[in-house]
Motif scaffolding. Sequence first.
Motif, PDB file in Angstrom:
ATOM      1  N   GLY A   1      18.610 -85.266 -31.768  1.00  0.00           N
ATOM      2  CA  GLY A   1      19.907 -84.592 -31.393  1.00  0.00           C
ATOM      3  C   GLY A   1      20.726 -84.749 -30.213  1.00  0.00           C
ATOM      4  N   SER A   2      19.641 -84.992 -29.201  1.00  0.00           N
ATOM      5  CA  SER A   2      20.164 -85.269 -27.818  1.00  0.00           C
ATOM      6  C   SER A   2      20.724 -86.692 -27.815  1.00  0.00           C
ATOM      7  CB  SER A   2      18.983 -85.396 -26.966  1.00  0.00           C
ATOM      8  OG  SER A   2      17.850 -86.247 -27.268  1.00  0.00           O
TER       9      SER A   2
ATOM     10  N   LYS B   1      28.054 -74.090 -38.427  1.00  0.00           N
ATOM     11  CA  LYS B   1      28.849 -74.185 -39.589  1.00  0.00           C
ATOM     12  C   LYS B   1      28.480 -75.416 -40.524  1.00  0.00           C
ATOM     13  CE  LYS B   1      33.790 -74.807 -40.441  1.00  0.00           C
ATOM     14  NZ  LYS B   1      34.940 -74.994 -39.908  1.00  0.00           N
ATOM     15  N   HIS B   2      28.147 -76.394 -40.105  1.00  0.00           N
ATOM     16  CA  HIS B   2      27.796 -77.615 -41.028  1.00  0.00           C
ATOM     17  C   HIS B   2      26.275 -77.834 -41.324  1.00  0.00           C
ATOM     18  CE1 HIS B   2      31.940 -79.805 -40.649  1.00  0.00           C
ATOM     19  NE2 HIS B   2      31.719 -79.199 -39.483  1.00  0.00           N
ATOM     20  N   GLY B   3      25.552 -76.629 -41.086  1.00  0.00           N
ATOM     21  CA  GLY B   3      24.190 -76.706 -41.243  1.00  0.00           C
ATOM     22  C   GLY B   3      23.261 -77.949 -40.751  1.00  0.00           C
ATOM     23  N   GLN B   4      23.849 -78.133 -39.482  1.00  0.00           N
ATOM     24  CA  GLN B   4      23.394 -79.334 -39.022  1.00  0.00           C
ATOM     25  C   GLN B   4      22.445 -78.992 -37.772  1.00  0.00           C
ATOM     26  OE1 GLN B   4      23.243 -83.141 -39.010  1.00  0.00           O
ATOM     27  NE2 GLN B   4      21.915 -82.861 -37.440  1.00  0.00           N
ATOM     28  N   SER B   5      21.095 -79.328 -37.802  1.00  0.00           N
ATOM     29  CA  SER B   5      20.130 -79.321 -36.639  1.00  0.00           C
ATOM     30  C   SER B   5      20.767 -79.826 -35.576  1.00  0.00           C
ATOM     31  CB  SER B   5      18.950 -79.712 -36.856  1.00  0.00           C
ATOM     32  OG  SER B   5      18.096 -79.685 -35.810  1.00  0.00           O
ATOM     33  N   ALA B   6      20.573 -79.163 -34.331  1.00  0.00           N
ATOM     34  CA  ALA B   6      20.849 -79.660 -32.874  1.00  0.00           C
ATOM     35  C   ALA B   6      19.563 -80.460 -32.313  1.00  0.00           C
ATOM     36  CB  ALA B   6      21.053 -78.439 -31.984  1.00  0.00           C
ATOM     37  N   GLU B   7      18.454 -80.428 -33.136  1.00  0.00           N
ATOM     38  CA  GLU B   7      17.386 -81.015 -32.705  1.00  0.00           C
ATOM     39  C   GLU B   7      17.291 -82.454 -33.287  1.00  0.00           C
ATOM     40  OE1 GLU B   7      15.841 -79.742 -30.036  1.00  0.00           O
ATOM     41  OE2 GLU B   7      16.973 -78.217 -30.141  1.00  0.00           O
ATOM     42  N   VAL B   8      17.539 -82.554 -34.710  1.00  0.00           N
ATOM     43  CA  VAL B   8      17.143 -83.768 -35.354  1.00  0.00           C
ATOM     44  C   VAL B   8      18.465 -84.224 -36.212  1.00  0.00           C
ATOM     45  CG1 VAL B   8      15.612 -84.909 -37.016  1.00  0.00           C
ATOM     46  CG2 VAL B   8      14.752 -83.288 -35.386  1.00  0.00           C
ATOM     47  N   LEU B   9      18.797 -85.192 -36.297  1.00  0.00           N
ATOM     48  CA  LEU B   9      19.561 -86.078 -36.983  1.00  0.00           C
ATOM     49  C   LEU B   9      19.147 -87.023 -38.018  1.00  0.00           C
ATOM     50  CD1 LEU B   9      21.995 -86.849 -34.132  1.00  0.00           C
ATOM     51  CD2 LEU B   9      22.999 -85.434 -35.975  1.00  0.00           C
ATOM     52  N   THR B  10      19.632 -86.876 -39.423  1.00  0.00           N
ATOM     53  CA  THR B  10      18.803 -87.839 -40.460  1.00  0.00           C
ATOM     54  C   THR B  10      20.040 -88.487 -41.335  1.00  0.00           C
ATOM     55  OG1 THR B  10      18.750 -86.055 -41.943  1.00  0.00           O
ATOM     56  CG2 THR B  10      17.052 -86.767 -40.817  1.00  0.00           C
TER      57      THR B  10
ATOM     58  N   SER C   1      32.463 -96.513 -36.345  1.00  0.00           N
ATOM     59  CA  SER C   1      33.721 -95.958 -35.508  1.00  0.00           C
ATOM     60  C   SER C   1      33.860 -94.416 -35.564  1.00  0.00           C
ATOM     61  CB  SER C   1      34.951 -96.692 -35.876  1.00  0.00           C
ATOM     62  OG  SER C   1      35.191 -96.514 -37.188  1.00  0.00           O
ATOM     63  N   ILE C   2      33.345 -93.724 -36.813  1.00  0.00           N
ATOM     64  CA  ILE C   2      33.250 -92.624 -36.997  1.00  0.00           C
ATOM     65  C   ILE C   2      31.967 -92.255 -37.354  1.00  0.00           C
ATOM     66  CG2 ILE C   2      34.109 -90.632 -38.352  1.00  0.00           C
ATOM     67  CD1 ILE C   2      36.881 -91.820 -38.544  1.00  0.00           C
ATOM     68  N   GLY C   3      31.304 -91.787 -36.577  1.00  0.00           N
ATOM     69  CA  GLY C   3      29.663 -91.829 -36.765  1.00  0.00           C
ATOM     70  C   GLY C   3      28.833 -90.401 -37.525  1.00  0.00           C
ATOM     71  N   ASN C   4      29.573 -89.725 -37.613  1.00  0.00           N
ATOM     72  CA  ASN C   4      28.807 -88.663 -38.463  1.00  0.00           C
ATOM     73  C   ASN C   4      29.918 -87.890 -38.909  1.00  0.00           C
ATOM     74  OD1 ASN C   4      29.508 -86.158 -36.366  1.00  0.00           O
ATOM     75  ND2 ASN C   4      28.360 -87.466 -35.116  1.00  0.00           N
ATOM     76  N   ASP C   5      29.605 -86.589 -40.112  1.00  0.00           N
ATOM     77  CA  ASP C   5      30.679 -86.119 -40.742  1.00  0.00           C
ATOM     78  C   ASP C   5      30.642 -84.684 -39.949  1.00  0.00           C
ATOM     79  OD1 ASP C   5      28.655 -84.175 -42.738  1.00  0.00           O
ATOM     80  OD2 ASP C   5      27.779 -86.080 -42.099  1.00  0.00           O
ATOM     81  N   HIS C   6      30.188 -84.350 -38.803  1.00  0.00           N
ATOM     82  CA  HIS C   6      30.236 -82.945 -38.379  1.00  0.00           C
ATOM     83  C   HIS C   6      31.122 -83.172 -37.188  1.00  0.00           C
ATOM     84  CE1 HIS C   6      26.603 -84.672 -36.643  1.00  0.00           C
ATOM     85  NE2 HIS C   6      26.160 -84.473 -37.905  1.00  0.00           N
ATOM     86  N   ILE C   7      30.316 -83.383 -36.002  1.00  0.00           N
ATOM     87  CA  ILE C   7      31.083 -83.150 -34.694  1.00  0.00           C
ATOM     88  C   ILE C   7      32.182 -84.411 -34.506  1.00  0.00           C
ATOM     89  CG2 ILE C   7      30.751 -83.672 -32.407  1.00  0.00           C
ATOM     90  CD1 ILE C   7      29.843 -80.958 -33.254  1.00  0.00           C
TER      91      ILE C   7
END
Length: 306
Positions: free
Chosen positions: A51-52, A69-78, A238-244
């Motif tokens: 996540g870092s 809110k998005h159910g996204q871990s701060a530690e790991v992205l998949t 250019s938009i890299g994820n669906d949360h932040i």
Amino acid sequence: MTLPRRQFLAGSAALTAGAALGLHSSPSHAQLALGDFKIDVVSDGSLTLPGSFIFDPMPQDELLPILEKHGQSAEVLTPPCNVTLLRHGDRTVLFDVGAGPDFSPNSGILLDSLDALGVSPDDVTDIIFTHAHPDHLWGLLDDFDDPLFPEASYMIGKTEWEYWMNPNTITDIGEARASFAVGAQRRLSMIEDQIRLFEDGEEIMTGIAARATVGHTPGHMALEIRNGSESVMVLGDSIGNDHIAFARPGWISGSDQDPETAAATRSSLMDQLSHEKTRVIGYHLTGNGTGYVDKTSDGYAFVAEA
């Protein structure tokens, strides 16, 4: 912020462990129709990143509630890796070629996904690169270092090409991304005689126009596919994820090579896409990456298509 190599390797180790537990990628598929343009979105698998890699530069007290809110871990992205395939007349066009076998252990399944559609590497006539990061480019070569798509012509933005082919990039990009530059130069040099460079705003093929979306890399391009009044934008990263990226597009992301420029690009692009109700395909957006950008009271939201 750059991603230390040890952090990326740790993410890869986590991915390997996930595969051992049966968390395998599958050739997910979506289909869009724009008149007589047939568009398929197929899977090249997924990545696992710490996540870092993205979150470190962000204000942590504001970040964590959004992730929750998005159910996204701060530690790991998949994030998934969604590759766009366009078929029209005698042309079979790929937008990026995935990671191949050498970048991340749970990616590199593009050929299986294409095979499920009855598409072989020999069928591909054109390849358009959004940018030259490993998960978009390293699927270019086969096990013998020959081009995997032998009948294809290749296209990439002029600025992107010049950046990655500059011998100084390997040292200037920083230690954490030096392998990206080495890998890009090796692969791009293999197709140097077959590649065409294009500029922002250029119609590079019938119904396909380039849109500069720089910051993630120096010459990153999105591609707008248009047929009559209908269109879809292939976003690349250019938009890299669906949360932040949607909730706070102006925040600095550690995944971008020029974070300030990328944030400005992202904010402007969100405004345009939400205003015009443009359908999008995001390489790392959830599911098959297809959907729309919706303006909210305090940011934006990704509205995924079923």
